[in-house]
Scaffold this motif. Structure first.
Motif, mmCIF file in Angstrom:
data_model
loop_
_atom_site.group_PDB
_atom_site.id
_atom_site.type_symbol
_atom_site.label_atom_id
_atom_site.label_comp_id
_atom_site.label_asym_id
_atom_site.label_seq_id
_atom_site.Cartn_x
_atom_site.Cartn_y
_atom_site.Cartn_z
ATOM 1 N N GLN A 4 0.169 -1.798 4.450
ATOM 2 C CA GLN A 4 -1.015 -2.662 4.366
ATOM 3 C C GLN A 4 -1.042 -3.403 3.031
ATOM 4 O O GLN A 4 -1.395 -4.578 2.966
ATOM 5 N N GLY A 5 -0.649 -2.710 1.960
ATOM 6 C CA GLY A 5 -0.576 -3.374 0.662
ATOM 7 C C GLY A 5 0.453 -4.485 0.658
ATOM 8 O O GLY A 5 0.242 -5.548 0.065
ATOM 9 N N LYS A 52 1.320 -6.244 3.233
ATOM 10 C CA LYS A 52 0.765 -7.363 4.006
ATOM 11 C C LYS A 52 -0.252 -8.150 3.178
ATOM 12 O O LYS A 52 -0.307 -9.380 3.251
ATOM 13 N N LEU A 53 -1.059 -7.436 2.378
ATOM 14 C CA LEU A 53 -2.004 -8.114 1.491
ATOM 15 C C LEU A 53 -1.259 -8.955 0.467
ATOM 16 O O LEU A 53 -1.626 -10.089 0.180
ATOM 17 N N LYS A 54 -0.186 -8.383 -0.084
ATOM 18 C CA LYS A 54 0.640 -9.109 -1.055
ATOM 19 C C LYS A 54 1.160 -10.409 -0.460
ATOM 20 O O LYS A 54 1.088 -11.478 -1.068
ATOM 21 N N ALA A 97 -0.058 -12.104 2.110
ATOM 22 C CA ALA A 97 -1.162 -13.036 2.354
ATOM 23 C C ALA A 97 -1.583 -13.745 1.068
ATOM 24 O O ALA A 97 -1.808 -14.961 1.062
ATOM 25 N N LEU A 98 -1.683 -13.004 -0.026
ATOM 26 C CA LEU A 98 -2.063 -13.609 -1.306
ATOM 27 C C LEU A 98 -0.998 -14.579 -1.800
ATOM 28 O O LEU A 98 -1.311 -15.673 -2.291
ATOM 29 N N VAL A 152 -0.682 -7.477 -7.134
ATOM 30 C CA VAL A 152 -0.430 -6.704 -5.908
ATOM 31 C C VAL A 152 1.074 -6.600 -5.642
ATOM 32 O O VAL A 152 1.566 -5.569 -5.165
#
Length: 196
Positions: free
Chosen positions: A130-131, A133-135, A137-138, A171
């Motif tokens: 999940q981290g 995926k956040l990385k 996206a950012l 991130v």
């Protein structure tokens, strides 16, 4: 009855491959006419977004049609990294719109984790967290803003771009350390199993 193995040449993986094929077209558009015309910057941004957003399509196809393969798990992050890497490198050189350390920090982490994943594939495939995926996206949000013709836009857009990019870098580093720790544990357990 045993299910037939999923072919690696399935619709989800073909979309992922198409994302990789879009990268040189994106690079060409970004550098067209010196990389400073509004029209070509918008074209490059559009191609970048098409390649980035199609990531959701291949993921949806893989999950909804049971087309998840080890090849897809490896190709998907490679497609992301190729697109992000091309954008960051070109925004640094020759466009000089980002400092050198931005692509260096991001790409060292991305390439390091990719090499680690390929090395550990014989033991276990490490999917995106999940981290992670956040990385992604950012990074994609920040790069999209930097690809826009910022010289012709309000100063606030540039400020927002730097804020998002700063968050992406933090991130990126944190998740890189997390993946490295996971990789070390997988390797250590595999070595223990081999010697027991």
């Amino acid at each position: 009855m045993v299910d037939a193995p999923v072919s690696p040449w399935n619709a989800a993986n073909l979309v992922t491959m198409a994302r990789i094929v879009l990268v040189p077209f994106f690079a060409w558009a970004l550098l067209a006419e010196g990389g400073h015309t509004i029209t070509w910057r918008l074209v490059a941004t559009g191609i970048f977004l098409l390649a980035a957003l199609s990531d959701r399509i291949d993921g949806h196809l893989a999950r909804s049609r049971n087309l998840v393969t080890d090849l897809g798990k490896l190709l998907d992050p490679i497609a992301d990294k190729t697109l992000v890497g091309a954008a960051l490198i070109l925004l640094w050189l020759p466009l000089r719109e980002l400092p050198w350390w931005v692509p260096v920090v991001v790409l060292v982490r991305e390439l390091g984790i990719t090499v680690m994943r390929m090395f550990l594939k014989r033991y276990e495939v490490i999917p995106a967290s999940q981290g992670g995926k956040l990385k992604t996206a950012l990074q994609l949000a920040a790069i999209t803003l930097f690809l826009l013709p910022l010289d012709h836009m309000p100063e606030a857009v540039k400020v927002v771009a730097w804020v998002i990019l700063s968050a992406a870098i933090v991130v990126t580093v944190v998740t890189g350390v997390d993946y490295a720790i996971k990789g070390w544990h997988i390797h250590r357990e595999a070595q223990r199993a081999a010697t027991s």
